[in-house]
Write a protein that holds these residues in place. Sequence first.
Motif, PDB file in Angstrom:
ATOM      1  N   PHE A 187     122.745  64.918  -8.730  1.00 49.27           N
ATOM      2  CA  PHE A 187     123.249  65.187  -7.378  1.00 49.27           C
ATOM      3  C   PHE A 187     122.047  65.188  -6.451  1.00 49.27           C
ATOM      4  N   PHE A 188     122.057  64.315  -5.458  1.00 49.53           N
ATOM      5  CA  PHE A 188     120.916  64.314  -4.550  1.00 49.53           C
ATOM      6  C   PHE A 188     121.324  64.059  -3.112  1.00 49.53           C
ATOM      7  N   SER A 189     120.603  64.750  -2.219  1.00 43.11           N
ATOM      8  CA  SER A 189     120.804  64.513  -0.794  1.00 43.11           C
ATOM      9  C   SER A 189     119.695  63.607  -0.304  1.00 43.11           C
ATOM     10  N   THR A 190     120.000  62.809   0.687  1.00 44.22           N
ATOM     11  CA  THR A 190     119.005  61.900   1.241  1.00 44.22           C
ATOM     12  C   THR A 190     119.428  61.452   2.628  1.00 44.22           C
ATOM     13  N   HIS A 191     118.434  61.060   3.428  1.00 44.78           N
ATOM     14  CA  HIS A 191     118.710  60.412   4.708  1.00 44.78           C
ATOM     15  C   HIS A 191     118.559  58.898   4.585  1.00 44.78           C
ATOM     16  N   VAL A 192     118.094  58.444   3.424  1.00 41.50           N
ATOM     17  CA  VAL A 192     117.809  57.016   3.238  1.00 41.50           C
ATOM     18  C   VAL A 192     119.075  56.330   2.719  1.00 41.50           C
ATOM     19  N   LEU A 193     119.822  55.747   3.637  1.00 45.62           N
ATOM     20  CA  LEU A 193     121.117  55.162   3.281  1.00 45.62           C
ATOM     21  C   LEU A 193     120.957  54.001   2.311  1.00 45.62           C
ATOM     22  N   GLU A 194     119.869  53.271   2.431  1.00 42.87           N
ATOM     23  CA  GLU A 194     119.617  52.140   1.540  1.00 42.87           C
ATOM     24  C   GLU A 194     119.555  52.588   0.079  1.00 42.87           C
ATOM     25  N   VAL A 195     118.960  53.748  -0.159  1.00 44.07           N
ATOM     26  CA  VAL A 195     118.851  54.287  -1.515  1.00 44.07           C
ATOM     27  C   VAL A 195     120.236  54.627  -2.058  1.00 44.07           C
ATOM     28  N   VAL A 196     121.085  55.174  -1.210  1.00 40.26           N
ATOM     29  CA  VAL A 196     122.451  55.506  -1.632  1.00 40.26           C
ATOM     30  C   VAL A 196     123.193  54.247  -2.073  1.00 40.26           C
ATOM     31  N   GLU A 197     123.060  53.187  -1.297  1.00 42.16           N
ATOM     32  CA  GLU A 197     123.732  51.932  -1.656  1.00 42.16           C
ATOM     33  C   GLU A 197     123.196  51.366  -2.964  1.00 42.16           C
ATOM     34  N   GLN A 198     121.903  51.558  -3.206  1.00 34.28           N
ATOM     35  CA  GLN A 198     121.291  51.047  -4.436  1.00 34.28           C
ATOM     36  C   GLN A 198     121.697  51.850  -5.668  1.00 34.28           C
ATOM     37  N   LEU A 199     121.771  53.180  -5.523  1.00 33.02           N
ATOM     38  CA  LEU A 199     121.823  54.064  -6.686  1.00 33.02           C
ATOM     39  C   LEU A 199     123.180  54.690  -6.986  1.00 33.02           C
ATOM     40  N   CYS A 200     123.927  55.045  -5.942  1.00 28.52           N
ATOM     41  CA  CYS A 200     125.014  55.999  -6.126  1.00 28.52           C
ATOM     42  C   CYS A 200     126.294  55.391  -6.690  1.00 28.52           C
ATOM     43  N   ASP A 201     126.893  56.153  -7.605  1.00 27.36           N
ATOM     44  CA  ASP A 201     128.239  55.833  -8.089  1.00 27.36           C
ATOM     45  C   ASP A 201     129.277  56.404  -7.128  1.00 27.36           C
ATOM     46  N   GLU A 202     128.988  57.598  -6.620  1.00 25.48           N
ATOM     47  CA  GLU A 202     129.894  58.254  -5.684  1.00 25.48           C
ATOM     48  C   GLU A 202     129.088  58.881  -4.557  1.00 25.48           C
ATOM     49  N   VAL A 203     129.754  59.131  -3.446  1.00 24.64           N
ATOM     50  CA  VAL A 203     129.070  59.673  -2.281  1.00 24.64           C
ATOM     51  C   VAL A 203     130.007  60.602  -1.518  1.00 24.64           C
TER      52      VAL A 203
END
Length: 241
Positions: A187-203
């Motif tokens: 579970f991680f918080s971030t402001h870097v939206l690009e990282v979310v698109e690269q890594l996340c299964d769910e958001v």
Amino acid sequence: MIELTGVSKTYDGQKQAVTNLSLTIPSGKIFGFLGPNGAGKSTTIKMMTGILPLDEGQITMNGFDITTDALEAKRSFGYVSDSPDQFLRLKGVEYLNFIGDLYDVDTKTRKERIEHFTKEFGIFEVLNDTIQSYSHGMRQKIIVTGVLLHDPDVWILDEPLTGLDPKSAFTLKEMMKEHAEKGKTVFFSTHVLEVVEQLCDEVAIISNGEILFNGDMKEMKKQFKEDQTLEHIFLELTNHE
């Protein structure tokens, strides 16, 4: 698995920081937690980790209630805060041994993991220096190493990539993927939206203490326009609040 059910938090009896928030973060997933500044991200994470008490609701970590089974719940997760400025007077190796003692990591395992992770992050050579002499990025690396040292099932990471050099950021992202592939939780918080698109299964997207969206990336694309970037979706959601 992490479960939050009907969680609320008010500051000074007036400012509502989080309102009736419910989330399920399954095992085997990388879960991104997004929101603008002041949205309630850090408050939520501090309640998840037991740093702040809940006003209402329940939070469980692998089935252990963070309020009533605090010790067992806390043993099941590792936490990287949004500020790595902790234990500054300790040497890096002293901090890691302190964490090893807290979580009963045996000497052999501890030595192997400290050497492995600090070499991966490029800080092995400065372990005998005090943490206060480290740069922000180096402090972040020592805190992350402390989390990895006891191999918890659940990782809770608040802006974990801030201050990391590109190589170390890549290394941590690969570790996050490997952890989820083992059937464990990130579970991680971030402001870097690009990282979310690269890594996340769910958001999940939070604004003004309330969840505006919770689902996987495909569901998000369906709910909005298929060709929209996460940045456009994020701005569309939070600008209407």
